[in-house]
Design an enzyme around this catalytic site. Sequence first.
Site, short mmCIF file in Angstrom:
data_model
loop_
_atom_site.label_atom_id
_atom_site.label_comp_id
_atom_site.label_asym_id
_atom_site.label_seq_id
_atom_site.Cartn_x
_atom_site.Cartn_y
_atom_site.Cartn_z
CG ASP A 95 -0.15 0.07 2.53
OD1 ASP A 95 0.72 -0.80 2.73
OD2 ASP A 95 -0.40 0.98 3.34
CD GLU A 157 4.01 1.09 7.06
OE1 GLU A 157 4.73 1.48 7.99
OE2 GLU A 157 3.72 1.80 6.07
#
Length: 462
Positions: A95, A157
């Site tokens: 991400d 994250e």
Amino acid sequence: MEPEHPSSLESRADALMDGLRADLERLAAIPSIAFPGYPPEPVQQAHDLIVSLLREAGVPTIERIDLPGTAPVIYGEIPPPEPDAPTVLLYGHYDVQPAGDESLWHSPPFEPTPVPGGLRARGVADDKSSVIAHLGLLRLYGGRPPVGIKLVIEGQEEYGSPFDEHPPTDPGRFACDAVVIADLGNLRPGTPTLTTGVRGACEVTVEVRTLAEPRHSGEFGGAAPDALLVLLRALATLHDARGDVAVPGLRREPWDGTTYTDEEFGDLASVVDGLPLIGTGSLGERLWSGPAVTVIGLDAPAVDHAASAVVPYARARVNLRFHPLQDPLEARAALVEHLRAQRPFGVPLTVTPGDTGPGFEARTGGPAYRAALTALKEAWGTEASYVATGGSIPLVNGLARAAPEAEVLLFGAQDSMCNLHAPNERVLLSELRNTVVAMAAFVREYAADYRSARPGDAGGTR
């Protein structure tokens, strides 16, 4: 397995670079933003692409870890090639941060664009370059590295995820002898760097209510307590006249590793020309082995709509970064107690503790650390430096609790000048190439050192 000659690793990494660059461009073109309000489909698309690339690279076991409220975590496993080979867990995330104000970008943030020596795109450095470096390691060894491999590549994250606390609940899955957290990089391009410490973080909210409602500043100012003045006086006690943190009980120690020059740091922090940096001591001490207190938010009347009135209420959010080894509750309590002790003009403050997370300091000197130093020198041609980071990587502690005897290494394909989380993020292909070489050399060196170590020296899972 026959030992690899250093030049063989480098030539094989060079031969892989065109394919790795193409895969990085494919991955960086996906806007995999796992923040609320963004579509989930690109996150899933990035997940699926990585799973496909890992399968093609020869990873025989690939699983999906689904937890409530977070994007899927990719888990992969390659068994050790022989009983006395160690297992290395490789971490990364797929991400990315939101692009922010796209008008500040020199090219569309999700159209990977060539720049001198590299590529520009959101997430191309943080952390998709390191995910691709893991892929390069696997391709270089044809899916059969000299160590067992566990891959953990998460998808949320940047926003934060319950996965941070998951590894200790399933220690068997995450058991390993060494962990490579590839979510950091070099102090500067061309300077191989191991990060050995991560500062802890907490937040505190400070509020002041002095009047039931605003009152005319001409009629009441000078005697009526001004909430904003009270708050500003309290916040001013957080630092001394030199800019050093003045909160008792916060740990600060000298820093003896590598750090920035004042000029480098001024450029990186975009300090206005001619202004000094604050605080005393080395930059490493101010940034990594000592505390930092920042006022990150302030609720008060806006200047453009200000009335001539005594302010009745004001509020601030204070962020604290503290020494990697300081207890997080102790550090937060020190800040809270300091603020609660303030009575500007005799007015008390309401201080509310917020979230806190621990720091981390890696053990050094074991076989994985020795192997990493050798590997980084092989890849970059110069001795490795070590630094710490003021940013937070909450999962580090989760993985360390799941595998408490494992050595934890933090390095990757980023560098401190790559504009992560900022407009025009970029990665240098030389850093990506050298990271692939370093990872490949690391597993070679670590496997050899691990086999030759006396029982108990490796701190492993055997």
